[in-house]
Design a protein around this motif. Structure first.
Motif, PDB file in Angstrom:
ATOM      1  N   PRO A 182       1.450  -8.614 -19.218  1.00 12.72           N
ATOM      2  CA  PRO A 182       0.464  -7.785 -20.070  1.00 12.72           C
ATOM      3  C   PRO A 182       1.234  -7.013 -21.374  1.00 12.72           C
ATOM      4  CG  PRO A 182      -0.081  -7.541 -17.636  1.00 12.72           C
ATOM      5  CD  PRO A 182       1.497  -8.235 -18.062  1.00 12.72           C
ATOM      6  N   PRO A 183       0.591  -7.335 -22.415  1.00 10.22           N
ATOM      7  CA  PRO A 183       1.279  -6.634 -23.597  1.00 10.22           C
ATOM      8  C   PRO A 183       1.322  -5.024 -23.651  1.00 10.22           C
ATOM      9  CG  PRO A 183      -0.812  -7.300 -24.205  1.00 10.22           C
ATOM     10  CD  PRO A 183      -0.703  -7.912 -22.805  1.00 10.22           C
ATOM     11  N   ALA A 184       0.197  -4.444 -23.064  1.00 12.79           N
ATOM     12  CA  ALA A 184      -0.017  -3.014 -23.073  1.00 12.79           C
ATOM     13  C   ALA A 184       0.018  -2.638 -21.670  1.00 12.79           C
ATOM     14  CB  ALA A 184      -0.985  -2.658 -24.052  1.00 12.79           C
ATOM     15  N   VAL A 185       0.676  -1.266 -21.309  1.00 12.14           N
ATOM     16  CA  VAL A 185       0.616  -0.848 -19.864  1.00 12.14           C
ATOM     17  C   VAL A 185      -0.036   0.546 -19.956  1.00 12.14           C
ATOM     18  CG1 VAL A 185       1.679  -0.655 -17.843  1.00 12.14           C
ATOM     19  CG2 VAL A 185       2.791  -2.337 -19.689  1.00 12.14           C
ATOM     20  N   PRO A 186      -1.189   0.578 -19.797  1.00  9.46           N
ATOM     21  CA  PRO A 186      -2.208   1.775 -19.625  1.00  9.46           C
ATOM     22  C   PRO A 186      -1.773   2.240 -18.361  1.00  9.46           C
ATOM     23  CG  PRO A 186      -3.698   0.091 -19.805  1.00  9.46           C
ATOM     24  CD  PRO A 186      -2.377  -0.479 -19.977  1.00  9.46           C
ATOM     25  N   THR A 187      -2.406   3.632 -17.999  1.00  7.56           N
ATOM     26  CA  THR A 187      -2.110   4.218 -16.818  1.00  7.56           C
ATOM     27  C   THR A 187      -3.616   4.624 -16.433  1.00  7.56           C
ATOM     28  OG1 THR A 187      -1.583   6.521 -17.608  1.00  7.56           O
ATOM     29  CG2 THR A 187       0.016   4.953 -17.180  1.00  7.56           C
ATOM     30  N   PHE A 188      -3.768   5.078 -15.205  1.00  4.55           N
ATOM     31  CA  PHE A 188      -4.754   5.563 -14.706  1.00  4.55           C
ATOM     32  C   PHE A 188      -4.857   6.447 -13.720  1.00  4.55           C
ATOM     33  CE2 PHE A 188      -4.397   2.125 -11.720  1.00  4.55           C
ATOM     34  CZ  PHE A 188      -4.896   2.745 -10.435  1.00  4.55           C
ATOM     35  N   SER A 189      -5.418   7.512 -13.317  1.00  8.27           N
ATOM     36  CA  SER A 189      -5.320   8.564 -12.392  1.00  8.27           C
ATOM     37  C   SER A 189      -6.152   8.495 -11.246  1.00  8.27           C
ATOM     38  CB  SER A 189      -5.486   9.866 -13.012  1.00  8.27           C
ATOM     39  OG  SER A 189      -4.335  10.272 -14.036  1.00  8.27           O
ATOM     40  N   PHE A 190      -5.703   8.926 -10.090  1.00  6.27           N
ATOM     41  CA  PHE A 190      -6.570   8.621  -8.670  1.00  6.27           C
ATOM     42  C   PHE A 190      -6.054   9.776  -7.652  1.00  6.27           C
ATOM     43  CE2 PHE A 190      -3.003   5.849  -9.105  1.00  6.27           C
ATOM     44  CZ  PHE A 190      -2.337   5.892  -7.815  1.00  6.27           C
ATOM     45  N   ASP A 191      -6.948  10.120  -6.744  1.00  5.48           N
ATOM     46  CA  ASP A 191      -6.565  10.906  -5.676  1.00  5.48           C
ATOM     47  C   ASP A 191      -5.890  10.133  -4.662  1.00  5.48           C
ATOM     48  OD1 ASP A 191      -7.393  12.815  -7.099  1.00  5.48           O
ATOM     49  OD2 ASP A 191      -9.451  13.207  -6.246  1.00  5.48           O
ATOM     50  N   VAL A 192      -5.053  10.767  -3.947  1.00  6.66           N
ATOM     51  CA  VAL A 192      -4.222  10.375  -2.694  1.00  6.66           C
ATOM     52  C   VAL A 192      -4.415  11.483  -1.685  1.00  6.66           C
ATOM     53  CG1 VAL A 192      -2.040   9.226  -1.611  1.00  6.66           C
ATOM     54  CG2 VAL A 192      -2.437   8.814  -3.959  1.00  6.66           C
ATOM     55  N   VAL A 193      -5.046  10.889  -0.440  1.00  2.22           N
ATOM     56  CA  VAL A 193      -5.087  11.873   0.570  1.00  2.22           C
ATOM     57  C   VAL A 193      -4.053  11.407   1.909  1.00  2.22           C
ATOM     58  CG1 VAL A 193      -7.562  12.252  -0.202  1.00  2.22           C
ATOM     59  CG2 VAL A 193      -7.241  10.659   1.787  1.00  2.22           C
ATOM     60  N   THR A 194      -3.943  12.817   2.527  1.00  3.40           N
ATOM     61  CA  THR A 194      -3.118  12.619   3.958  1.00  3.40           C
ATOM     62  C   THR A 194      -3.955  13.125   4.878  1.00  3.40           C
ATOM     63  OG1 THR A 194      -1.084  12.485   2.633  1.00  3.40           O
ATOM     64  CG2 THR A 194      -0.941  12.900   5.012  1.00  3.40           C
ATOM     65  N   ARG A 205      -3.701  14.737  -3.457  1.00  2.00           N
ATOM     66  CA  ARG A 205      -3.121  15.055  -4.686  1.00  2.00           C
ATOM     67  C   ARG A 205      -3.381  13.865  -5.579  1.00  2.00           C
ATOM     68  NH1 ARG A 205       1.500  11.156  -4.726  1.00  2.00           N
ATOM     69  NH2 ARG A 205       1.700  10.212  -2.776  1.00  2.00           N
ATOM     70  N   GLN A 206      -3.045  14.255  -6.874  1.00  2.00           N
ATOM     71  CA  GLN A 206      -3.298  13.172  -7.761  1.00  2.00           C
ATOM     72  C   GLN A 206      -2.029  12.361  -8.292  1.00  2.00           C
ATOM     73  OE1 GLN A 206      -4.624  14.189 -11.962  1.00  2.00           O
ATOM     74  NE2 GLN A 206      -6.517  13.451 -11.189  1.00  2.00           N
ATOM     75  N   ALA A 207      -2.181  11.324  -8.283  1.00  2.00           N
ATOM     76  CA  ALA A 207      -1.093  10.141  -8.738  1.00  2.00           C
ATOM     77  C   ALA A 207      -1.454   9.472  -9.985  1.00  2.00           C
ATOM     78  CB  ALA A 207      -0.679   9.377  -7.585  1.00  2.00           C
ATOM     79  N   GLU A 208      -0.598   8.573 -10.486  1.00  2.00           N
ATOM     80  CA  GLU A 208      -0.726   7.981 -11.532  1.00  2.00           C
ATOM     81  C   GLU A 208      -0.121   6.568 -11.411  1.00  2.00           C
ATOM     82  OE1 GLU A 208       0.901   8.779 -15.647  1.00  2.00           O
ATOM     83  OE2 GLU A 208      -0.924   9.727 -15.870  1.00  2.00           O
ATOM     84  N   ALA A 209      -1.021   5.365 -12.060  1.00  2.00           N
ATOM     85  CA  ALA A 209      -0.047   4.022 -11.914  1.00  2.00           C
ATOM     86  C   ALA A 209      -0.400   3.292 -13.137  1.00  2.00           C
ATOM     87  CB  ALA A 209      -0.529   3.260 -10.784  1.00  2.00           C
ATOM     88  N   ASN A 210       0.406   2.522 -13.420  1.00  2.00           N
ATOM     89  CA  ASN A 210       0.305   1.550 -14.394  1.00  2.00           C
ATOM     90  C   ASN A 210      -0.808   0.416 -14.084  1.00  2.00           C
ATOM     91  OD1 ASN A 210       2.247   2.994 -16.185  1.00  2.00           O
ATOM     92  ND2 ASN A 210       3.736   1.373 -15.581  1.00  2.00           N
ATOM     93  N   TYR A 211      -1.561  -0.157 -15.048  1.00  2.00           N
ATOM     94  CA  TYR A 211      -2.568  -1.017 -14.681  1.00  2.00           C
ATOM     95  C   TYR A 211      -2.624  -2.088 -15.939  1.00  2.00           C
ATOM     96  CZ  TYR A 211      -6.391   0.804 -17.389  1.00  2.00           C
ATOM     97  OH  TYR A 211      -7.369   1.157 -18.369  1.00  2.00           O
ATOM     98  N   HIS A 212      -3.365  -3.341 -15.484  1.00  2.00           N
ATOM     99  CA  HIS A 212      -3.611  -4.146 -16.777  1.00  2.00           C
ATOM    100  C   HIS A 212      -5.116  -4.877 -16.526  1.00  2.00           C
ATOM    101  CE1 HIS A 212      -3.783  -7.702 -19.398  1.00  2.00           C
ATOM    102  NE2 HIS A 212      -3.756  -8.220 -18.362  1.00  2.00           N
TER     103      HIS A 212
END
Length: 470
Positions: A182-194, A205-212
């Protein structure tokens, strides 16, 4: 005339190197390919012949199999650590030449070595854009892609320039010889629960990951999340509630990075690629996971998607699936020691069958709802990698054939396709119809590859370094 030099190690990849040679000779001609020391006349100094051959070559294919990196000589010394090793000499000289295109060609499910695993003189190799030659039935497809890429490179190289005499000092033009990243690697935010042992949320907590995002047409997208490479402990410990013997022995696995579907494949996505949808829960189901698909259906989807996108999509290996599900956790669920129907779609009520009661709760967690159908993907919290619905909703097909234990399992994250029961394939993750113990990260399930049930679906992965066999 194009000239291609095939560098390989006999103990690592002699058979597949021969097949590669035959395909290239059939296309480019015998005089265009140099493969083996058998081509060297008797009595000629190998070093001189190597330099002469490289003077005539525009491309060097570095064939890398699973034992290429750690092959040893009779004394037990790693061959690449010997400055006189022929493979090392070939690649050192090739990498020094700015007018030679060096292409790592991965075979036998091998991965590119890390920079720190190579001698200093070869540490530019992992940065070179590579290709792959997978086993049948994909070998000829991969070779066709390689040949097309080489033809494009030779055409670019042979274009006239304003200053032809400077060609030898100019680096070779880049050419894409493997599926597009993938030529561009944007990110998105999401909640993670324990959660704690009773299922109460103790941390959010809020986390972030690259996506295509893959465009399937008509406004339908397929999102993939970048899964970083790493090592994890696969399987379940002896004391884990609900554990089966097939979940052991626990073993450490090194998994290379890859991209994985953010959600199970939806009915809308399946319809867009395959032109059909046989899911049971199809009413208002466009954003529900596709189900009632066999392993063969899932493979066909991956192949069709690969044709549409020029990326090699496939089913995840079992090790990739568990690694991605756990996302760095070691508990039965990525939420923690238990699970609730507020966090996933599974059967949260007791079921008594043939005198046995299957509880709707896990451990000290609460019982909950039984929705009796799939839910829209993304309805529940993601794990720390940003993947949704890894617990419950639908079982997910994996590449691997069924083995009743992990004794002898691969340690590199690849699919386990040899031995075992070749008539059965793996599924992971549990489903809306099953109890929570089946939704554990380590739980394994099996089914005939032509089985179509309304609790079975799949998600896709993309990874340039992996191979696929069907």
């Amino acid at each position: 005339m194009p000239k291609i030099f095939i560098s390989y190690r006999r103990s690592d990849s002699e058979d597949v190197a021969g097949r590669i040679y035959d395909r290239l000779v059939a296309h480019f001609g015998h005089d265009a390919i140099f493969k083996d020391v058998d081509d060297i006349p008797f009595g000629v100094d190998f070093r001189d012949y190597l330099n002469t051959s490289l003077d005539q070559c525009q491309v060097v294919l570095a064939v890398i199999g699973k034992s290429w990196l750690m092959a040893t000589d009779a004394s037990g010394r790693r061959r690449l650590d010997n400055p006189a090793d022929w493979v090392r000499l070939e690649l050192e000289e090739s990498l020094r030449r700015p007018d030679v295109l060096v292409v790592p060609l991965l075979v036998s499910r091998a991965s590119l070595p890390r920079v720190d695993e190579l001698p200093e003189s070869l540490r530019a190799l992992p940065y070179r854009n590579g290709a792959q030659a997978r086993p049948d039935p994909d070998f000829h497809k991969d070779m066709n892609r390689l040949i097309v890429g080489l033809e494009q490179y030779f055409q670019q190289r042979n274009q006239p320039t304003a200053n032809p005499s400077s060609r030898r000092d100019r680096p070779p033009r880049a050419v894409n010889l493997q599926p597009k990243r993938p030529p561009a690697v944007p990110t998105f935010s999401f909640d993670v629960v324990t959660v704690d042992a009773q299922g109460n949320i103790t941390e959010r907590r809020q986390a972030e990951a690259n996506y295509h995002s893959e465009d399937l047409g008509n406004g339908i997208k397929l999102d993939l999340v970048h899964i970083p490479g790493g090592e994890f402990l696969m399987g379940s410990p002896a004391g884990e509630k609900g554990r089966s013997d097939d979940e052991g022995p626990q073993h450490r696995v090194q998994v290379p990075e890859f991209w994985m579907g953010k959600f199970p494949v939806t009915q809308a996505q399946y319809q867009a690629v395959m032109g059909e949808n046989s899911s049971r829960f199809s009413e208002n189901g466009s954003n529900r996971p596709v189900e009632s698909v066999s392993w063969h259906d899932a493979v066909a989807f991956c192949e069709k998607l690969s044709e549409l996108t020029s990326r090699d999509y496939r089913l995840p290996t079992e090790a990739e699936w568990e690694y991605a599900c756990r996302a760095g956790t070691t508990t039965p669920f990525y939420f923690g020691p238990t699970i609730t129907t507020e966090l996933a779609n599974y059967r949260g009520t007791d079921l008594t069958y043939e005198g046995n009661t299957f509880p709707g709760n896990y451990g000290q967690g609460p019982k909950g709802d039984f929705r009796q159908q799939t839910t829209e993907v993304g309805s529940f919290p993601a794990n720390a990698f940003g993947l949704y619905d890894m617990h419950g909703n639908v079982w997910e097909w994996c590449q691997d054939v069924w083995h009743s234990s992990y004794a002898g399992a691969p340690r590199d994250g690849s699919a386990w396709l040899e031995g075992g029961n070749q008539d059965l394939r793996l599924l992971r993750g549990g489903s809306w119809a099953f109890h929570p113990t089946f939704c554990r990260a380590a739980c394994r399930f099996l089914l005939l590859p032509d089985g179509r049930l309304d609790s079975r679906g799949f998600r896709v992965v993309w990874s340039a370094a992996r191979t696929y066999a069907s």
